[in-house]
Every structure is written in structure tokens, then in C-alpha cells.
Scaffold this active site. Structure first.
Site, PDB file in Angstrom:
ATOM      1  N   TYR A 181       0.857  -1.195   0.000  1.00  0.00           N
ATOM      2  CA  TYR A 181       0.000   0.000   0.000  1.00  0.00           C
ATOM      3  C   TYR A 181       0.896   1.250   0.000  1.00  0.00           C
ATOM      4  O   TYR A 181       2.080   1.196   0.373  1.00  0.00           O
ATOM      5  CB  TYR A 181      -0.890  -0.048   1.258  1.00  0.00           C
ATOM      6  CG  TYR A 181      -1.808   1.132   1.410  1.00  0.00           C
ATOM      7  CD1 TYR A 181      -2.820   1.374   0.488  1.00  0.00           C
ATOM      8  CD2 TYR A 181      -1.660   2.009   2.488  1.00  0.00           C
ATOM      9  CE1 TYR A 181      -3.650   2.469   0.633  1.00  0.00           C
ATOM     10  CE2 TYR A 181      -2.494   3.099   2.640  1.00  0.00           C
ATOM     11  CZ  TYR A 181      -3.483   3.335   1.702  1.00  0.00           C
ATOM     12  OH  TYR A 181      -4.299   4.410   1.855  1.00  0.00           O
ATOM     13  N   THR A 183       1.519   3.753   1.791  1.00  0.00           N
ATOM     14  CA  THR A 183       2.271   4.227   2.961  1.00  0.00           C
ATOM     15  C   THR A 183       3.287   3.201   3.467  1.00  0.00           C
ATOM     16  O   THR A 183       4.022   3.494   4.413  1.00  0.00           O
ATOM     17  CB  THR A 183       1.315   4.527   4.134  1.00  0.00           C
ATOM     18  OG1 THR A 183       0.593   3.330   4.424  1.00  0.00           O
ATOM     19  CG2 THR A 183       0.352   5.647   3.804  1.00  0.00           C
ATOM     20  N   LYS A 184       3.325   2.025   2.890  1.00  0.00           N
ATOM     21  CA  LYS A 184       4.166   0.961   3.452  1.00  0.00           C
ATOM     22  C   LYS A 184       5.640   1.130   3.041  1.00  0.00           C
ATOM     23  O   LYS A 184       5.959   1.935   2.173  1.00  0.00           O
ATOM     24  CB  LYS A 184       3.599  -0.404   3.040  1.00  0.00           C
ATOM     25  CG  LYS A 184       2.155  -0.617   3.521  1.00  0.00           C
ATOM     26  CD  LYS A 184       2.075  -0.943   4.998  1.00  0.00           C
ATOM     27  CE  LYS A 184       0.754  -0.723   5.703  1.00  0.00           C
ATOM     28  NZ  LYS A 184      -0.456  -1.325   5.224  1.00  0.00           N
ATOM     29  N   ASN A 185       6.539   0.336   3.657  1.00  0.00           N
ATOM     30  CA  ASN A 185       7.987   0.528   3.426  1.00  0.00           C
ATOM     31  C   ASN A 185       8.371   0.354   1.959  1.00  0.00           C
ATOM     32  O   ASN A 185       9.307   0.987   1.489  1.00  0.00           O
ATOM     33  CB  ASN A 185       8.800  -0.457   4.270  1.00  0.00           C
ATOM     34  CG  ASN A 185       8.802  -0.092   5.744  1.00  0.00           C
ATOM     35  OD1 ASN A 185       7.845   0.520   6.222  1.00  0.00           O
ATOM     36  ND2 ASN A 185       9.848  -0.449   6.468  1.00  0.00           N
ATOM     37  N   LEU A 186       7.669  -0.534   1.260  1.00  0.00           N
ATOM     38  CA  LEU A 186       7.841  -0.722  -0.183  1.00  0.00           C
ATOM     39  C   LEU A 186       6.457  -0.615  -0.780  1.00  0.00           C
ATOM     40  O   LEU A 186       5.530  -1.270  -0.290  1.00  0.00           O
ATOM     41  CB  LEU A 186       8.446  -2.103  -0.469  1.00  0.00           C
ATOM     42  CG  LEU A 186       8.679  -2.506  -1.930  1.00  0.00           C
ATOM     43  CD1 LEU A 186       9.779  -3.561  -2.029  1.00  0.00           C
ATOM     44  CD2 LEU A 186       7.427  -2.997  -2.637  1.00  0.00           C
TER      45      LEU A 186
END
Ligand code: PLP
Length: 385
Positions: A181, A183-186
């Protein structure tokens, strides 16, 4: 004061991602295809996962994961209360009951002792969440699962890349679902991947693609065939090559992203550790967090300003924050359907009442981080009890 609003978690999209998406658009193949397969292979190799299937979200991976484990009506699944609603929603989707269990007060991950107390003859699976990127206590949870014949399906939405006792989350062999998603780290804008045993993943691929038999996605390609058979009524959960194009380049940059996250967290910790009004996050010595979220907890007995007021005051100073999460047992649907009271998961309820997540992403400059620290320090100094 800052001139520009500091966004809580914008994506870090570079030239590589942009040109790969354009390349995909200029090709004749924009949905599931060669780039999705390449992204799956690269991520599988990076994680050292036995097998990996990309989907259009982590939620899809969790749903399919429960389906291949055979979880259904009459079954119970242990879910930590302090998580995003998707972890519990997918249990409802397969007709089972999510049993919401409290978290450990230090790491805010699923409490193994509370989990043991919540087991019944109907319990079929445990879904640990690696909250904020800090791995859950997997060894005690696997011990419990082994003793009672339960499945473990990890909600690894926050956990790329996180290590438990030296080993990357997603490499253990049980099912684990990652999120890409925005906002996630990747990120792939929207996307997810399920890792685990190849036999289970072969089924997961079929369930996640209408229940059509293997390789049916190739049916419009020269190498494919028009013929397919539907083995069960599956779901439409495939990742597209447009998403994979972003992911291919995000994966190359992941280690650099993580190094920057580590610097930001170290800087926050050094400043906030000096303020007894604040409780900083911990990282157990036997894990490596993915540092997905920086969750501070206020000590309300030492402050005259509440959490919601902190958030408003930070917003007025051009700093975006968030709260992770309103506990699932306090969400109207779950509260009303199962009759939960806030005190049923007291650690989650208390943490929620005094937590806020500060900006944490690789695009933060040292000046941005200092702005956040200074704003917090000034607010604390002005509102000591
Ligand atoms: C983001 C998130 C999800 C859902 O991920 P999607 O890819 O948006 O479906 C699930 N669980 C947790 C804990 C999350 O943070």
C-alpha cells in the site's frame, strides 16, 4: 515555523519507477504478466521465501491464506486487537470468528500468554501482526500452534524487511502476507504478496484468480491457450504489471530506504528519551524491526495536553501525524457483534488512548526530523502537569 506541511507518509517514487511504468504502458501487456512474475521472483529471492505469490493487496493475501488453510464457519482465529481492521475483516469474510486478544505492553504485538488463554476447541489459526514493523513473538506462538495443531498466518503488512532471531519475516515456511500500500515501506500503490509453502501457494494462486487453473492469466498471449477450467469460485486478486513495475525499482532501493529509516528513528529516540513525559518505542534485542511506524506514547499523568490535542497542535505547526490504531474490539461492528468492552483488551485500549505516530519515511531530511522533535519538545514544555 515550517512553511510546508510535513506529510505523514508520502511514497518515495524515483525515475526508475516512473520509466518502468511508462515502459509497461507502451508495451502491449499492462495487467498480470512478465513484470509481475519478475517482481515475484526478485522478492522471493530477497526474502529467501519457499514460494511467493503477488496479489493486489495484503488483505487479498490474508483472505486467500485463510481460504487455503480451510478456515471457515464454526472456526475461531486469534487476532490481536491492536491492528488494522483488515486482519479481522478477512476472518469474517471466510465465515469464521475473529477472537480479539490483547497485546504485549512493551512491543504492542500479540501477547502469547493471552493467546494461550483465548484458545478453545474451535481455534483453527493464529494471525500475529508485526506491529509497526516489530516482529511478534513468533517462537512462543509457534510452540502454542504446534501443541494445539493450529495454523499461523502472519499479517506481515508492516514487516518488509523485519528479522526475528536473524531470520527475515516471510522466510519461515508458514503463510505470511505483505502489503505494498502507498504508505508501506515498499509500495506498488496498491499490492501485496503471500509467502509460504509451494503446495499451499499453488492453491492460493488459483483461489486468487477466479478459481481458474494454472497459468490461465496467459490465455491471451501466444504462449498461452484459450482453454481453462474453473475449479472453484475464486476471487479477482491478481497484481498488474503496472504495479509490479513500481515494485521492481522499490525493491532495489529498499536497503537504502531502511538505512534512512534507522537514522530517523535513532534521531527521534535520542531527543525523546530525554523527556519523561514521552514513552519511546522499544526494539527487542533478538529482532530487527522494519521501522515501519514511529509510535510514541504520551504519559498523561505528566501532561495537561491530551493525545488528540497534541495531534491538533502538531497539525497547526505543519506536521502530519496519525494513530495506529483504534483497537478492533472497540470498532462498532466488532464491539456490537461480539459484545466487547474496552477493558476486554486493556493494553490495546490504554495504548490507543495515548499514542500518536510521527512522520517516518525515507524522504525526511534532518531538518524535517528536527522540526518534529522541536515541536514535540515545545509542546511538552508548555504543558507539563
Ligand atoms: C496496511 C495493512 C493491511 C492491509 O494492507 P492492504 O495492502 O492495504 O490490503 C493489513 N494489516 C495491517 C496491519 C496493515 O497495516
Amino acid at each position: 515555523m515550517r512553511e510546508k506541511f510535513l506529510q505523514f507518509s508520502p511514497p518515495s517514487i524515483g525515475d526508475g519507477e516512473r520509466s518502468e511504468v511508462l515502459d509497461t504502458l507502451m508495451s502491449d501487456w499492462i495487467t498480470t504478466g512478465p513484470k509481475t512474475r519478475l517482481f515475484e521472483g526478485n522478492l522471493k529471492a530477497y526474502l529467501g521465501a519457499p514460494d511467493l505469490a503477488a496479489f493486489n493487496s495484503c488483505t487479498a493475501g490474508l483472505h486467500v491464506g485463510l481460504a487455503v488453510l480451510g478456515v471457515g464457519p464454526g472456526d475461531e482465529v486469534i487476532v490481536p486487537s491492536l491492528t488494522f481492521c483488515a486482519t479481522a475483516n478477512v476472518v469474517e469474510h471466510v465465515g469464521a470468528r475473529p477472537v480479539l486478544v490483547d497485546v504485549d505492553p512493551a512491543t504492542l504485538t500479540l501477547d502469547p500468554q493471552a493467546t494461550a488463554r483465548a484458545l478453545t476447541s474451535r481455534t483453527k489459526a493464529i494471525m500475529p501482526v508485526h506491529y509497526a514493523g516489530h516482529p511478534a513473538q513468533l517462537d512462543p506462538l509457534f510452540d502454542l500452534a504446534g501443541k494445539h495443531g493450529l495454523h499461523i498466518l502472519e499479517d506481515a503488512a508492516h514487516a518488509l524487511p523485519a528479522r526475528y532471531k536473524g531470520r527475515l519475516v516471510g522466510s519461515r515456511g508458514n503463510l505470511a502476507s505483505f502489503s505494498f500500500y502507498a504508505t508501506k515501506n515498499l509500495t506498488t500503490a496498491e499490492g501485496g504478496a503471500l509467502t509460504g509453502d509451494p503446495e499451499l501457494l499453488a492453491k492460493a494462486r488459483i483461489i486468487g484468480h477466479h478459481g481458474m487453473d494454472k497459468e490461465a492469466w496467459k490465455r491471451f498471449d501466444r504462449s498461452g491457450s484459450w482453454y481453462y477450467e474453473v475449479l472453484l469460485p475464486g476471487f479477482k486478486y491478481n497484481m498488474t504489471d503496472l504495479q509490479a513495475a513500481i515494485g521492481l525499482h522499490q525493491l532495489v532501493r529498499l536497503e537504502a530506504f531502511q538505512a534512512r529509516r534507522r537514522q530517523v528513528v535513532d534521531r527521534y529516540n535520542a531527543r525523546f528519551a530525554l523527556l519523561p513525559e514521552l514513552q519511546i518505542p522499544v526494539e527487542d534485542p533478538d529482532v530487527e524491526s522494519s521501522l515501519h511506524l514511529y509510535v510514541l506514547r504520551l504519559r498523561p499523568e505528566r501532561l495537561t495536553l491530551g493525545r488528540n490535542e497534541f495531534i491538533e497542535a502538531l497539525k497547526a505547526r505543519q506536521i502530519g501525524t496519525s494513530v495506529h490504531y483504534l483497537p478492533v474490539h472497540m470498532q462498532p461492528f466488532y464491539r456490537d457483534k461480539y459484545g466487547y468492552r474496552p477493558e476486554d483488551c486493556p493494553v490495546s485500549a490504554d495504548a490507543f488512548s495515548r499514542m500518536l505516530s510521527l512522520p517516518l519515511h525515507p524522504g525526511l531530511t534532518d531538518a524535517d526530523v528536527d522540526d518534529v522533535c522541536t515541536a514535540m519538545e515545545e509542546l511538552v514544555a508548555a504543558h507539563r502537569a
